[in-house]
Motif scaffolding. Structure first.
Motif, PDB file in Angstrom:
ATOM      1  N   GLN A   1      13.418  11.353   5.984  1.00 33.18           N
ATOM      2  CA  GLN A   1      12.078  11.567   5.495  1.00 33.18           C
ATOM      3  C   GLN A   1      11.953  11.049   4.063  1.00 33.18           C
ATOM      4  O   GLN A   1      12.914  11.078   3.307  1.00 33.18           O
ATOM      5  CB  GLN A   1      11.743  13.064   5.524  1.00 33.18           C
ATOM      6  CG  GLN A   1      11.654  13.661   6.912  1.00 33.18           C
ATOM      7  CD  GLN A   1      13.007  13.938   7.533  1.00 33.18           C
ATOM      8  OE1 GLN A   1      14.036  13.900   6.855  1.00 33.18           O
ATOM      9  NE2 GLN A   1      13.015  14.183   8.829  1.00 33.18           N
ATOM     10  N   LEU A   2      10.769  10.536   3.765  1.00 34.04           N
ATOM     11  CA  LEU A   2      10.472  10.057   2.429  1.00 34.04           C
ATOM     12  C   LEU A   2       9.366  10.919   1.838  1.00 34.04           C
ATOM     13  O   LEU A   2       8.347  11.146   2.481  1.00 34.04           O
ATOM     14  CB  LEU A   2      10.020   8.600   2.461  1.00 34.04           C
ATOM     15  CG  LEU A   2      10.998   7.570   3.028  1.00 34.04           C
ATOM     16  CD1 LEU A   2      10.372   6.186   3.001  1.00 34.04           C
ATOM     17  CD2 LEU A   2      12.293   7.579   2.236  1.00 34.04           C
ATOM     18  N   GLN A   3       9.570  11.389   0.629  1.00 29.57           N
ATOM     19  CA  GLN A   3       8.595  12.246  -0.040  1.00 29.57           C
ATOM     20  C   GLN A   3       8.119  11.567  -1.306  1.00 29.57           C
ATOM     21  O   GLN A   3       8.898  11.411  -2.259  1.00 29.57           O
ATOM     22  CB  GLN A   3       9.208  13.604  -0.358  1.00 29.57           C
ATOM     23  CG  GLN A   3       8.243  14.588  -0.999  1.00 29.57           C
ATOM     24  CD  GLN A   3       7.162  15.033  -0.049  1.00 29.57           C
ATOM     25  OE1 GLN A   3       7.413  15.297   1.123  1.00 29.57           O
ATOM     26  NE2 GLN A   3       5.939  15.117  -0.548  1.00 29.57           N
ATOM     27  N   ALA A   4       6.837  11.184  -1.326  1.00 24.42           N
ATOM     28  CA  ALA A   4       6.267  10.507  -2.489  1.00 24.42           C
ATOM     29  C   ALA A   4       5.539  11.498  -3.374  1.00 24.42           C
ATOM     30  O   ALA A   4       4.973  12.485  -2.894  1.00 24.42           O
ATOM     31  CB  ALA A   4       5.315   9.409  -2.032  1.00 24.42           C
ATOM     32  N   SER A   5       5.533  11.201  -4.662  1.00 23.78           N
ATOM     33  CA  SER A   5       4.830  12.050  -5.621  1.00 23.78           C
ATOM     34  C   SER A   5       4.426  11.218  -6.824  1.00 23.78           C
ATOM     35  O   SER A   5       4.903  10.089  -7.002  1.00 23.78           O
ATOM     36  CB  SER A   5       5.722  13.214  -6.058  1.00 23.78           C
ATOM     37  OG  SER A   5       6.896  12.735  -6.688  1.00 23.78           O
ATOM     38  N   GLY A   6       3.541  11.788  -7.647  1.00 21.63           N
ATOM     39  CA  GLY A   6       3.178  11.146  -8.903  1.00 21.63           C
ATOM     40  C   GLY A   6       1.780  10.577  -8.971  1.00 21.63           C
ATOM     41  O   GLY A   6       1.367  10.083 -10.019  1.00 21.63           O
ATOM     42  N   GLY A   7       1.048  10.611  -7.871  1.00 18.65           N
ATOM     43  CA  GLY A   7      -0.304  10.089  -7.895  1.00 18.65           C
ATOM     44  C   GLY A   7      -1.243  10.991  -8.683  1.00 18.65           C
ATOM     45  O   GLY A   7      -0.878  12.088  -9.094  1.00 18.65           O
ATOM     46  N   GLY A   8      -2.454  10.495  -8.902  1.00 18.43           N
ATOM     47  CA  GLY A   8      -3.428  11.292  -9.626  1.00 18.43           C
ATOM     48  C   GLY A   8      -4.575  10.443 -10.115  1.00 18.43           C
ATOM     49  O   GLY A   8      -4.721   9.280  -9.719  1.00 18.43           O
ATOM     50  N   LEU A   9      -5.378  11.038 -10.986  1.00 14.16           N
ATOM     51  CA  LEU A   9      -6.528  10.367 -11.576  1.00 14.16           C
ATOM     52  C   LEU A   9      -6.151   9.865 -12.970  1.00 14.16           C
ATOM     53  O   LEU A   9      -5.610  10.632 -13.781  1.00 14.16           O
ATOM     54  CB  LEU A   9      -7.702  11.334 -11.672  1.00 14.16           C
ATOM     55  CG  LEU A   9      -8.952  10.839 -12.413  1.00 14.16           C
ATOM     56  CD1 LEU A   9      -9.579   9.666 -11.680  1.00 14.16           C
ATOM     57  CD2 LEU A   9      -9.960  11.988 -12.558  1.00 14.16           C
ATOM     58  N   VAL A  10      -6.443   8.598 -13.236  1.00 13.30           N
ATOM     59  CA  VAL A  10      -6.122   8.013 -14.531  1.00 13.30           C
ATOM     60  C   VAL A  10      -7.256   7.076 -14.938  1.00 13.30           C
ATOM     61  O   VAL A  10      -7.916   6.485 -14.078  1.00 13.30           O
ATOM     62  CB  VAL A  10      -4.775   7.264 -14.472  1.00 13.30           C
ATOM     63  CG1 VAL A  10      -4.830   6.107 -13.498  1.00 13.30           C
ATOM     64  CG2 VAL A  10      -4.329   6.813 -15.848  1.00 13.30           C
ATOM     65  N   GLN A  11      -7.474   6.965 -16.224  1.00  8.23           N
ATOM     66  CA  GLN A  11      -8.509   6.070 -16.723  1.00  8.23           C
ATOM     67  C   GLN A  11      -8.034   4.628 -16.707  1.00  8.23           C
ATOM     68  O   GLN A  11      -6.822   4.362 -16.768  1.00  8.23           O
ATOM     69  CB  GLN A  11      -8.894   6.467 -18.144  1.00  8.23           C
ATOM     70  CG  GLN A  11      -9.608   7.806 -18.242  1.00  8.23           C
ATOM     71  CD  GLN A  11     -10.109   8.086 -19.641  1.00  8.23           C
ATOM     72  OE1 GLN A  11      -9.669   7.474 -20.620  1.00  8.23           O
ATOM     73  NE2 GLN A  11     -11.041   9.020 -19.756  1.00  8.23           N
TER      74      GLN A  11
END
Length: 119
Positions: A1-11
């Motif tokens: 399994q691969l677990q991605a993280s770190g996304g979000g809202l940025v200007q």
């Protein structure tokens, strides 16, 4: 399994760092990469990296994004700088994983992490 993280809202002009860790029984990991899919568009390659560290980038992200990996942690990273609104998409990690020496490599996808670039 691969677990991605770190996304979000940025200007626009901002930075984000995505991470993707492979888990479970792992014998070795070959190529790892990041792909993205914007609303209404097909999934496209962003960047890939071989086990030895050779990289490949989409023209649209060259000079702004950097892919790297930590083989000891079975993790791939995507450092995204100078982000643009057109970088808005769901980002997926991908990897060729060999679970044990008696099995061939299998291709896995992470669950996706949303990156939104907006003011």
């Amino acid at each position: 399994q691969l677990q991605a993280s770190g996304g979000g809202l940025v200007q626009p002009g901002g930075s984000l760092r995505l991470s993707c860790a492979a888990s479970g029984s792992i014998f070795s990991i070959n190529d790892m990469g990041w792909y993205r899919q914007a609303p209404g568009k097909q999934r496209e390659l962003v960047a890939t990296i071989t086990r030895g560290g050779s990289t490949n980038y989409a023209d649209s992200v060259k000079g702004r994004f950097t892919i790297s990996r930590d083989n000891a942690k079975n993790t791939v990273y995507l450092q995204m700088n100078s982000l643009k609104p057109e970088d808005t998409a769901v980002y997926y990690c991908n990897a060729d994983v060999r679970r044990n020496p008696f099995r061939d490599y299998a291709n896995y996808w992470g669950q996706g992490t949303l990156v939104t670039v907006s003011s």
